[in-house]
Design a protein around this motif. Structure first.
Motif, PDB file in Angstrom:
ATOM      1  N   PRO A  39       5.232 -38.175  38.491  1.00  0.00           N
ATOM      2  CA  PRO A  39       5.872 -39.381  37.940  1.00  0.00           C
ATOM      3  C   PRO A  39       5.461 -39.659  36.499  1.00  0.00           C
ATOM      4  CG  PRO A  39       5.002 -39.807  40.137  1.00  0.00           C
ATOM      5  CD  PRO A  39       4.472 -38.475  39.721  1.00  0.00           C
ATOM      6  N   LEU A  40       4.169 -39.400  36.202  1.00  0.00           N
ATOM      7  CA  LEU A  40       3.699 -39.639  34.838  1.00  0.00           C
ATOM      8  C   LEU A  40       4.421 -38.733  33.836  1.00  0.00           C
ATOM      9  CD1 LEU A  40       1.727 -40.906  32.830  1.00  0.00           C
ATOM     10  CD2 LEU A  40       0.074 -39.133  33.452  1.00  0.00           C
ATOM     11  N   LEU A  41       4.512 -37.457  34.171  1.00  0.00           N
ATOM     12  CA  LEU A  41       5.201 -36.526  33.280  1.00  0.00           C
ATOM     13  C   LEU A  41       6.691 -36.861  33.185  1.00  0.00           C
ATOM     14  CD1 LEU A  41       3.464 -33.170  34.305  1.00  0.00           C
ATOM     15  CD2 LEU A  41       3.042 -34.575  32.273  1.00  0.00           C
ATOM     16  N   GLY A  42       7.260 -37.325  34.305  1.00  0.00           N
ATOM     17  CA  GLY A  42       8.660 -37.734  34.273  1.00  0.00           C
ATOM     18  C   GLY A  42       8.893 -38.911  33.345  1.00  0.00           C
ATOM     19  N   ALA A  43       7.965 -39.895  33.366  1.00  0.00           N
ATOM     20  CA  ALA A  43       8.092 -41.051  32.470  1.00  0.00           C
ATOM     21  C   ALA A  43       7.957 -40.628  31.011  1.00  0.00           C
ATOM     22  CB  ALA A  43       7.031 -42.094  32.829  1.00  0.00           C
ATOM     23  N   VAL A  44       6.995 -39.724  30.745  1.00  0.00           N
ATOM     24  CA  VAL A  44       6.826 -39.243  29.366  1.00  0.00           C
ATOM     25  C   VAL A  44       8.087 -38.509  28.901  1.00  0.00           C
ATOM     26  CG1 VAL A  44       5.499 -37.687  27.890  1.00  0.00           C
ATOM     27  CG2 VAL A  44       4.316 -39.126  29.566  1.00  0.00           C
ATOM     28  N   TRP A  45       8.659 -37.688  29.796  1.00  0.00           N
ATOM     29  CA  TRP A  45       9.884 -36.955  29.449  1.00  0.00           C
ATOM     30  C   TRP A  45      11.035 -37.925  29.153  1.00  0.00           C
ATOM     31  CZ3 TRP A  45      14.685 -36.374  31.956  1.00  0.00           C
ATOM     32  CH2 TRP A  45      15.475 -35.360  31.457  1.00  0.00           C
ATOM     33  N   LEU A  46      11.170 -38.965  29.980  1.00  0.00           N
ATOM     34  CA  LEU A  46      12.241 -39.945  29.762  1.00  0.00           C
ATOM     35  C   LEU A  46      12.031 -40.733  28.476  1.00  0.00           C
ATOM     36  CD1 LEU A  46      13.138 -41.632  33.180  1.00  0.00           C
ATOM     37  CD2 LEU A  46      14.681 -40.511  31.581  1.00  0.00           C
ATOM     38  N   SER A  47      10.755 -40.914  28.085  1.00  0.00           N
ATOM     39  CA  SER A  47      10.471 -41.729  26.900  1.00  0.00           C
ATOM     40  C   SER A  47      10.995 -41.071  25.626  1.00  0.00           C
ATOM     41  CB  SER A  47       8.962 -41.985  26.787  1.00  0.00           C
ATOM     42  OG  SER A  47       8.280 -40.782  26.447  1.00  0.00           O
ATOM     43  N   PHE A  48      11.298 -39.777  25.679  1.00  0.00           N
ATOM     44  CA  PHE A  48      11.848 -39.088  24.512  1.00  0.00           C
ATOM     45  C   PHE A  48      13.378 -38.989  24.578  1.00  0.00           C
ATOM     46  CE2 PHE A  48       7.464 -37.550  24.556  1.00  0.00           C
ATOM     47  CZ  PHE A  48       7.120 -37.752  23.225  1.00  0.00           C
ATOM     48  N   HIS A  49      13.965 -39.790  25.471  1.00  0.00           N
ATOM     49  CA  HIS A  49      15.422 -39.768  25.620  1.00  0.00           C
ATOM     50  C   HIS A  49      15.988 -41.178  25.478  1.00  0.00           C
ATOM     51  CE1 HIS A  49      14.333 -35.907  27.353  1.00  0.00           C
ATOM     52  NE2 HIS A  49      15.598 -35.545  27.255  1.00  0.00           N
TER      53      HIS A  49
END
Length: 310
Positions: A39-49
């Motif tokens: 979930p943490l990596l998913g949130a970081v990935w979404l933060s660049f979109h």
């Protein structure tokens, strides 16, 4: 077969002890990675979109969300509110929890049967669900029918009812008071467990040398209790920075966003305006705040343990 023989046997079969350890720890590491890191990596990935499902927008934005975050006054206001809430509540919980733990340790020393009942009673506020606690305190703060205004007027401290939740400053400190009431027992029990680990012989020796109560507390109890204090600070700081349900139920982040914490701002951005990209940026920023504070505490704990070892 002793440990050395077992190690030789495993080595003969071509598997080292370290490999066996990695093999047994593998499932636990996989679950931790699945439940925490994914979930943490998913949130970081979404933060660049830039992602707005309601308008069908989904595009890579690079660091644009973080640039917007840097100039977002509402984000900085939420940071100030969160840090103010965290500083006040954690300090009060540690101070009151330490006092309560010292009192319980002194009163219940050697009385195991009574200690169990008292500890269970002390834990009641912490056991109450946070949403229920927040709703209960909103009734206590009610300007017309709340118990707090009734007691203040009955004792003559105020002449007219106070609306505790219509002013940002009063509402924020009302939320701090509720959090302190709820979580001080948790801090007290952790500190009480730490006090129980201090050998009683040290107290007897200090008193035999003529040390007073303050000297015993300052030079014996406090240094030996410091690792537990730091652990309490880590737990409580992490919870206080992530505070959501208590403040949201009590004030909804108002009035005028005056009690809006980082969690509430991220929630509103994610689930009320459906800005998944920018909301994930807020969540990532909050994680970094928690990480920085926790790292500071762990450095203090590591330095203290090194001083003890040397």
């Amino acid at each position: 077969m002793n440990g050395r023989d077992g190690h030789r046997g495993a080595s003969r079969r071509g598997i080292s002890e370290r490999a066996w350890g990695a093999l047994f720890a593998g499932p636990a590491l996989f679950l931790v990675g699945l439940l925490a890191l994914a979930p943490l990596l998913g949130a970081v990935w979404l933060s660049f979109h830039r992602r707005l499902p309601i308008f069908g927008i989904s595009e890579f934005a690079g660091a644009r969300n973080y640039w917007l975050l840097w100039g977002d006054e509402r984000f900085w206001a939420a940071c100030r509110t969160t840090l103010h809430f965290t500083g006040l509540s954690v300090a009060a919980e540690l101070f009151l929890g330490l006092g309560l733990a010292l009192l319980l340790d002194r009163v219940l020393n050697g009385r195991a049967a009574e200690a169990r009942w008292v500890q269970a009673a002390v834990l009641i506020p912490w056991a109450v669900p946070t949403v229920v606690s927040a709703q209960m305190w909103s009734w206590l703060y009610h300007p017309d029918y709340g118990l707090l205004n009734y007691l203040l007027q009955a004792t003559g401290l105020v002449s007219s009812p106070i609306n505790w939740l219509d002013d940002p400053v009063r509402a924020l400190h009302a939320a701090v008071l509720m959090d302190v009431w709820k979580t001080t027992p948790f801090a007290a029990l952790l500190l009480l467990a730490g006090l129980k680990t201090i050998p009683r012989d040290l107290y007897l020796a200090a008193r035999a040398d003529g040390a007073g109560r303050w000297a015993v507390f300052r030079h014996l109890t406090l240094p030996l209790l410091l690792p537990v204090i730091l652990i309490v600070l880590v737990f409580r700081t992490m919870d206080a920075v992530r505070i959501f349900d208590a403040v949201y139920v009590l004030t909804g982040g108002g009035p005028g966003n005056g009690t809006e914490t980082l969690s509430i701002y991220a929630y509103k951005t994610l689930f009320q305006t459906l800005q998944f990209g920018y909301g994930s940026t807020l969540a990532t920023a909050m994680f970094l705040v928690v990480l920085a504070l926790t790292a500071g505490y762990l450095l203090l704990l590591r330095r203290h343990l090194r001083e003890i070892a040397s």
